[in-house]
Motif scaffolding. Structure first.
Motif, PDB file in Angstrom:
ATOM      1  N   UNK A   1      -4.507   0.212  -5.363  1.00 46.78           N
ATOM      2  CA  UNK A   1      -3.609  -0.870  -4.970  1.00 46.78           C
ATOM      3  C   UNK A   1      -4.375  -2.018  -4.305  1.00 46.78           C
ATOM      4  N   UNK A   2      -5.348  -1.675  -3.485  1.00 45.46           N
ATOM      5  CA  UNK A   2      -6.105  -2.662  -2.723  1.00 45.46           C
ATOM      6  C   UNK A   2      -7.596  -2.427  -2.963  1.00 45.46           C
ATOM      7  N   UNK A   3      -8.208  -3.266  -3.770  1.00 48.24           N
ATOM      8  CA  UNK A   3      -9.592  -3.032  -4.164  1.00 48.24           C
ATOM      9  C   UNK A   3     -10.575  -3.071  -2.998  1.00 48.24           C
ATOM     10  N   UNK A   4     -10.186  -3.613  -1.849  1.00 48.83           N
ATOM     11  CA  UNK A   4     -11.115  -3.647  -0.713  1.00 48.83           C
ATOM     12  C   UNK A   4     -11.464  -2.244  -0.213  1.00 48.83           C
ATOM     13  N   UNK A   5     -10.694  -1.233  -0.622  1.00 49.14           N
ATOM     14  CA  UNK A   5     -10.986   0.136  -0.229  1.00 49.14           C
ATOM     15  C   UNK A   5     -12.010   0.798  -1.152  1.00 49.14           C
TER      16      UNK A   5
ATOM     17  N   UNK B   1      -7.521   7.687  -0.247  1.00 46.87           N
ATOM     18  CA  UNK B   1      -8.443   6.571  -0.452  1.00 46.87           C
ATOM     19  C   UNK B   1      -8.398   6.091  -1.901  1.00 46.87           C
ATOM     20  N   UNK B   2      -8.303   7.022  -2.849  1.00 45.74           N
ATOM     21  CA  UNK B   2      -8.240   6.630  -4.257  1.00 45.74           C
ATOM     22  C   UNK B   2      -6.956   5.863  -4.549  1.00 45.74           C
TER      23      UNK B   2
ATOM     24  N   UNK C   1       0.834  -1.205   0.000  1.00 48.38           N
ATOM     25  CA  UNK C   1       0.000   0.000   0.000  1.00 48.38           C
ATOM     26  C   UNK C   1       0.865   1.249   0.000  1.00 48.38           C
ATOM     27  N   UNK C   2       1.958   1.246   0.754  1.00 47.55           N
ATOM     28  CA  UNK C   2       2.852   2.412   0.805  1.00 47.55           C
ATOM     29  C   UNK C   2       3.425   2.687  -0.584  1.00 47.55           C
ATOM     30  N   UNK C   3       3.765   1.648  -1.339  1.00 46.92           N
ATOM     31  CA  UNK C   3       4.301   1.830  -2.690  1.00 46.92           C
ATOM     32  C   UNK C   3       3.265   2.456  -3.608  1.00 46.92           C
ATOM     33  N   UNK C   4       1.989   2.229  -3.344  1.00 49.25           N
ATOM     34  CA  UNK C   4       0.929   2.762  -4.179  1.00 49.25           C
ATOM     35  C   UNK C   4       0.580   4.204  -3.878  1.00 49.25           C
TER      36      UNK C   4
END
Length: 100
Positions: A79-83, A73-74, A8-11
């Motif tokens: 990166x993580x579709x659960x968001x 959030x975007x 997530x940090x990389x994204x």
């Protein structure tokens, strides 16, 4: 304090860790203010939502945070579709006095 790590940090390279931590701290403070309303007699009195001005300020802070957190959030969603849809997960909280 919550810290974003790993994939997530990389994204989200354009979000500085300090800025994200400041937003988390503001969210925590707004949540506490929604739950606790200091009085002259008790510093940690439960917010009974009888002070519409207090509640309006807290709700304004929540709404400002929603706007400020939108870019993060975007990026997290990318990166993580659960968001996905995190911004629209529920109605705006209303003080109990507004429901009377």
């Amino acid at each position: 304090m919550c810290h974003i790590t790993g994939e997530a940090r990389q994204g989200i390279p354009s979000i500085a860790a300090g800025a994200a931590d400041a937003l988390v701290a503001r969210m925590l403070n707004a949540t506490i203010d929604w739950q606790i309303r200091p009085t002259a007699d008790e510093a940690f009195a439960t917010n009974d939502h009888s002070d519409a001005g207090w509640d309006a300020q807290v709700l304004d802070e929540f709404e400002a945070l929603v706007v400020e957190l939108a870019p993060l959030a975007q990026r997290l969603t990318n990166v993580l579709t659960r968001f996905e849809g995190m911004r629209h997960r529920g109605p705006r909280p209303q003080p109990s006095s507004a429901r009377l």
